[in-house]
Write an enzyme that holds these catalytic residues in place. Sequence first.
Site, PDB file in Angstrom:
ATOM      1  N   SER A 200       0.634  -1.181  -0.111  1.00 15.14           N
ATOM      2  CA  SER A 200      -0.104  -0.087  -0.067  1.00 15.14           C
ATOM      3  C   SER A 200       0.757   1.204   0.041  1.00 15.14           C
ATOM      4  CB  SER A 200      -0.984  -0.087   1.109  1.00 15.14           C
ATOM      5  OG  SER A 200      -1.788   0.980   1.181  1.00 15.14           O
ATOM      6  N   HIS A 412      -7.463  -5.644   0.621  1.00 17.87           N
ATOM      7  CA  HIS A 412      -6.299  -5.093   0.943  1.00 17.87           C
ATOM      8  C   HIS A 412      -5.590  -5.563   2.226  1.00 17.87           C
ATOM      9  CE1 HIS A 412      -4.043  -1.245  -0.061  1.00 17.87           C
ATOM     10  NE2 HIS A 412      -3.999  -0.912   1.190  1.00 17.87           N
TER      11      HIS A 412
END
Length: 439
Positions: A200, A412
């Site tokens: 990320s 995620h």
Amino acid sequence: TDLLSNSLDILPSLIPGVMQQVRTVINQPEILPSLARTITKHVMGSARKGDSRVSSAGKEIFKPTPVLIEDAGFHAESHHVLTPDGYILTVHRIINPDLPHVQSRPVVFLQHGILCSSSDWVIGHRSKAFGFLLADAGYDVWLGNFRGNIYSRNHTHLDPDKEDFWQFSWDEMGQFDLPTMLFHVTRYTGQNKLVYVGHSMGTTAFWVMMNRYPEMNSMIQLMVGMAPVAAAAHMYSPIKYIAPVAGPVERVLSMTGQYEFWPRGSLFADISETLCQEVDGRVRRNESVCAITENIIFLIAGFDAPQMNFTLLPEILRHTPAGTSARTLQHFAQGVNSGRFTMFDQGSEKANLQKYGSPVPPEYSLSRVTCPVVLYWGLNDWLAHPTDVAELADGLPRLLASYQVPFPTFNHLDFLWGKTADLLLYHPAIKLINQFGKI
């Protein structure tokens, strides 16, 4: 009007679950004293960020990264490094005592994403956590911590309780933090090259670093980007509904003294940590107070029930969120608004001219990332949308491969804690890293 409408559309799905969880807490009087103590600490101003280590029952509920490493049977080191602008960062190291000659082993550097810390790579069993798997595969594993999280909340002269400390975003993380940490690792180990793995925001700062210092491409044997993020115009996450008002929100937070976003030791984080450990076999997890926190996290990042390790979740919530600046969130929101990957927008043409010599913030170019890159992404990732990842991949001149994790709802958070992330992602990634790390 559209913004308000979209935001309100999100709320009805949360309200029934939250109300059920609140009723559950009220119906369990044995939990209420813990809740009262936690809230009182904050109301009376006696709570200190990051100091909650022991529960009301005397049980340790937070273990720092080095303790997690040592509990898994490894040796741990903590290194403190100083950035050119005065931030003091902590870098952790995993040493496998069963393997000799650690100084000659190839280096893998792991960098966390937003609201995370080094601990996220070492939560879970030795046979499952990515940091441990790499150490057992023969690598010298280093874990970075960006400025502002629990391990890097220090400065030579700025006070983390004052606004000046928090005037940073992932611009500074890429310009100062990553180069400082990577140069320390190479000097300390004597290895002039390493494999870099980012999750990320750990990828976002990497792109920034290579724009600032293109010569650092020669240091990177391979960059592995997990859930990579640059511009985020297509994200699913409700963050996109907040993005249009991110600037005013950041200014309001600043006026009220809220420069730090979701730190350990905040009221919300303390409620999560204090009360989640009260849940036992008498209460179904989806009826517990923990689920309030879980709902909010999943609302932001997406939910993948088949991959969610509910047993591990209390441990995750003891470490995450680990804090960052409100400006860092605002910077991501700017990318949602503009669809561009740029430096932080100072909020006006005049301020941008003063900072950058341009009425708009300069754009970063992925063409300056000339080291070999491999990307891993998930179809159900609400923050690193597949369309955004595809556009990012198109801009990388030495992209070796872009792999969809072969699980349709992989999201995620699954990159860190998915039940089968070891089989779907970590083992294939290590096999790839072996081609560059030269064990």
